[in-house]
Design an enzyme around this catalytic site. Structure first.
Site, PDB file in Angstrom:
ATOM      1  N   LYS A 123       0.863  -1.188   0.000  1.00 48.61           N
ATOM      2  CA  LYS A 123       0.000   0.000   0.000  1.00 48.61           C
ATOM      3  C   LYS A 123       0.893   1.230   0.000  1.00 48.61           C
ATOM      4  O   LYS A 123       2.074   1.137   0.336  1.00 48.61           O
ATOM      5  CB  LYS A 123      -0.885   0.021   1.245  1.00 48.61           C
ATOM      6  CG  LYS A 123      -2.188   0.748   1.062  1.00 48.61           C
ATOM      7  CD  LYS A 123      -3.185  -0.086   0.296  1.00 48.61           C
ATOM      8  CE  LYS A 123      -4.570   0.463   0.296  1.00 48.61           C
ATOM      9  NZ  LYS A 123      -5.545  -0.511  -0.158  1.00 48.61           N
TER      10      LYS A 123
HETATM   11  P1  NAD Z   1     -14.394   6.592  -3.509  1.00 49.21           P
HETATM   12  O1  NAD Z   1     -13.496   7.764  -3.468  1.00 49.21           O
HETATM   13  O2  NAD Z   1     -14.921   6.097  -4.802  1.00 49.21           O
HETATM   14  O3  NAD Z   1     -15.687   6.903  -2.584  1.00 49.21           O
HETATM   15  C1  NAD Z   1     -15.562   7.249  -1.229  1.00 49.21           C
HETATM   16  C2  NAD Z   1     -16.906   7.751  -0.717  1.00 49.21           C
HETATM   17  O4  NAD Z   1     -16.774   8.011   0.692  1.00 49.21           O
HETATM   18  C3  NAD Z   1     -17.342   9.066  -1.329  1.00 49.21           C
HETATM   19  O5  NAD Z   1     -18.763   9.088  -1.401  1.00 49.21           O
HETATM   20  C4  NAD Z   1     -16.844  10.114  -0.331  1.00 49.21           C
HETATM   21  O6  NAD Z   1     -17.575  11.330  -0.367  1.00 49.21           O
HETATM   22  C5  NAD Z   1     -17.078   9.367   0.967  1.00 49.21           C
HETATM   23  N1  NAD Z   1     -16.203   9.822   2.056  1.00 49.21           N
HETATM   24  C6  NAD Z   1     -14.917  10.207   1.983  1.00 49.21           C
HETATM   25  N2  NAD Z   1     -14.455  10.544   3.204  1.00 49.21           N
HETATM   26  C7  NAD Z   1     -15.475  10.324   4.064  1.00 49.21           C
HETATM   27  C8  NAD Z   1     -15.607  10.470   5.450  1.00 49.21           C
HETATM   28  N3  NAD Z   1     -14.614  10.921   6.213  1.00 49.21           N
HETATM   29  N4  NAD Z   1     -16.822  10.141   6.004  1.00 49.21           N
HETATM   30  C9  NAD Z   1     -17.830   9.693   5.242  1.00 49.21           C
HETATM   31  N5  NAD Z   1     -17.748   9.542   3.914  1.00 49.21           N
HETATM   32  C10 NAD Z   1     -16.592   9.856   3.338  1.00 49.21           C
HETATM   33  O7  NAD Z   1     -13.651   5.458  -2.661  1.00 49.21           O
HETATM   34  P2  NAD Z   1     -13.780   3.888  -2.824  1.00 49.21           P
HETATM   35  O8  NAD Z   1     -12.857   3.427  -3.896  1.00 49.21           O
HETATM   36  O9  NAD Z   1     -15.219   3.493  -2.858  1.00 49.21           O
HETATM   37  O10 NAD Z   1     -13.122   3.405  -1.450  1.00 49.21           O
HETATM   38  C11 NAD Z   1     -13.844   3.429  -0.226  1.00 49.21           C
HETATM   39  C12 NAD Z   1     -13.164   2.488   0.754  1.00 49.21           C
HETATM   40  O11 NAD Z   1     -13.098   1.183   0.190  1.00 49.21           O
HETATM   41  C13 NAD Z   1     -11.709   2.834   1.119  1.00 49.21           C
HETATM   42  O12 NAD Z   1     -11.492   2.407   2.446  1.00 49.21           O
HETATM   43  C14 NAD Z   1     -10.902   1.976   0.169  1.00 49.21           C
HETATM   44  O13 NAD Z   1      -9.604   1.709   0.656  1.00 49.21           O
HETATM   45  C15 NAD Z   1     -11.756   0.731   0.167  1.00 49.21           C
HETATM   46  N6  NAD Z   1     -11.555  -0.151  -0.995  1.00 49.21           N
HETATM   47  C16 NAD Z   1     -11.577   0.346  -2.266  1.00 49.21           C
HETATM   48  C17 NAD Z   1     -11.378  -0.532  -3.335  1.00 49.21           C
HETATM   49  C18 NAD Z   1     -11.389  -0.058  -4.748  1.00 49.21           C
HETATM   50  O14 NAD Z   1     -10.938  -0.807  -5.612  1.00 49.21           O
HETATM   51  N7  NAD Z   1     -11.919   1.117  -5.030  1.00 49.21           N
HETATM   52  C19 NAD Z   1     -11.182  -1.905  -3.099  1.00 49.21           C
HETATM   53  C20 NAD Z   1     -11.195  -2.365  -1.790  1.00 49.21           C
HETATM   54  C21 NAD Z   1     -11.382  -1.474  -0.750  1.00 49.21           C
END
Ligand code: NAD
Length: 435
Positions: A123
């Site tokens: 990461k």
């Molecule tokens: P993203 O940027 O597409 O969406 C994030 C969402 O969360 C947005 O709606 C944003 O406004 C909201 N947000 C951001 N900060 C916030 C806060 N402090 N409180 C409440 N809402 C908040 O992100 P994503 O890719 O969906 O990732 C979200 C989580 O999932 C992260 O922890 C990421 O590490 C994890 N994740 C992502 C992936 C991937 O491939 N995208 C895979 C596995 C895990």
């Protein structure tokens, strides 16, 4: 220049963000130790796995559009590669710390192993608010970071992917810069790329899809169906948005969704197919214009009395301070590390099942693996094939976790960690220590 900090011992905790970051690392280590005790893991292997194999830290000077120079802190933490190349996301976030990167890299090692992928865990990213950069500044920063990492990433070394604050375009710049430096076209150096340069269909929706698939399986295990189930989702991005839409397609009622600014709630269900996802329109939840919805904070969303709560935004949102207020029957972790280890104990005592991130959102790394396979084989898969193979992989992982859960009478998290950690430990035993 890349600084190799692998010999520096425990990650530095002197930064301003140490409080929050330490808790992510403390949680990751506690989870590792709980699983290690459960499988009676060799102490020497545990000692190795508590630390990342390598930590690369660079500070990058970038000329901003107005001509002045700013310096950015960048990290790549490589936790373990005993089962294959390091794999994990790159974040652009003002809150990024080495400590949290270590925790997330560690979690990636167990996730890859749980899914039985030939990858390890990594990461990293840049400590920056990407919203404050112009596209040209983001591109210069990304290409320069790639230059600094040129000797530590690669299709057989370490394969970054998008994470918070990064996107397919960021991956395209990395792929291009790396390919230019190696004088070969190297699509396999990153996953989550645009389709035109070797990205996989279904990659962006994959972690949300896996969260929905696992929610469906867990509900069935508890003799409940998706039909009519009420769901609250924190974060309406790649993970939360896609999970919400799929569960809604399967008959669930999505009563609440949120973004960083707050949540919207309608007990009769929200039309999630019509609300743009974070990458389509970042302010769409905040700007949702319907007098029928109630607005609430992200904290209030977490305590709604729903059947399923999916925290899918950021880490450390369910803590010792609010775990007692979580009223959902089931928590499915869409985000990485949304539940602290103390909150985990509180929820376990209350018999609230928590389905861990390393299972629920593992569709992301699994379809990244499919993308990498397509890249190195120069073959392209259809979306139908990606969905079918993802379903197969998720069913296999679910079956493995279920078996450990029932045989050992542990929590769902411990069961998932047992599966992942056992595979990593076995690979270490087989490969041995050299020299
Ligand atoms: P993203 O940027 O597409 O969406 C994030 C969402 O969360 C947005 O709606 C944003 O406004 C909201 N947000 C951001 N900060 C916030 C806060 N402090 N409180 C409440 N809402 C908040 O992100 P994503 O890719 O969906 O990732 C979200 C989580 O999932 C992260 O922890 C990421 O590490 C994890 N994740 C992502 C992936 C991937 O491939 N995208 C895979 C596995 C895990």
């Amino acid at each position: 220049m890349v600084t190799d900090l692998s010999a520096a011992g425990p990650a530095d905790s002197s930064s301003a963000e140490a409080g929050a970051a330490d808790s992510a690392l403390a949680t990751a280590r506690t989870q590792l130790e709980r699983a290690a005790r459960e499988i009676d893991l060799d102490d020497d292997i545990l000692t190795r796995l508590r630390q990342p194999g390598r930590m690369h830290e660079v500070t990058i000077p970038i000329e901003m559009d107005d001509g002045h120079v700013e310096v950015f802190s960048c990290f790549r933490v490589q936790h373990d590669n005993v089962r294959g190349p390091y794999k994990g996301g790159l974040r652009y976030s003002p809150d990024l710390t080495k400590e949290e990167s270590v925790a997330l890299a560690m979690t990636m090692s167990w996730k890859s192993a749980l899914m039985d992928l030939p990858f390890g865990g990594a990461k990293g990213g840049v400590r920056v608010n990407p919203k404050e950069l112009s596209p040209a500044e983001r591109e210069r920063l990304t290409r320069r970071f790639t230059h600094e990492l040129r000797n530590v990433i690669g299709p057989m070394r370490d394969i970054p992917a998008p994470d918070m604050g990064t996107d397919p375009q960021t991956m395209a710049w990395i792929m291009d810069a790396y390919s230019m430096m190696t004088d070969e076209s190297q699509p396999g150096v990153v996953t989550g790329k645009p389709r035109a340069i070797g990205g996989s269909p279904g990659r962006q929706a994959a972690p949300g899809r896996s969260a929905a698939v696992i929610t469906r399986e867990v509900l069935a295990y508890y003799d409940r169906s998706v039909e009519g189930t009420t769901v609250a989702v924190q974060g309406f991005g790649s993970v939360g948005g896609h999970a919400a839409r799929l569960l809604n397609d399967w008959g669930a009622t999505i009563v609440a969704v949120s973004d960083v600014h707050g949540a919207i709630y309608d007990p009769n269900g929200l039309p999630v197919a019509d609300i743009p996802l974070h990458d389509e329109e970042p302010e769409a939840v905040k700007g949702y214009d319907d007098a029928g919805v109630t607005r609430m904070s992200n904290d209030e969303l977490l305590t709604l009395d729903v059947d399923v709560l999916i925290p899918a935004a950021v880490g450390n949102v369910i803590t010792e301070f609010n775990a007692d207020d979580v009223a959902a029957d089931l928590v499915v972790e869409g985000a990485n590390g949304p539940t602290t280890s103390t909150a985990d104990l509180i929820l376990a005592e209350r018999d609230t099942p928590v389905i861990p991130d390393i299972l629920a959102n593992a569709g992301g790394v699994t379809v990244s693996y499919f993308e990498w396979l397509q890249d190195i084989n120069r073959r392209s898969w259809s979306l139908e094939r990606v969905h079918k193979e993802l379903e197969t992989e998720m069913q296999a992982a679910w079956a493995n976790v279920l078996q450990e859960y029932e045989e050992r009478e542990v929590t769902w998290r411990e069961a998932a960690y047992v599966v992942g950690l056992s595979r990593v430990a076995e690979a270490h035993e087989q490969r041995g220590l050299w020299p």
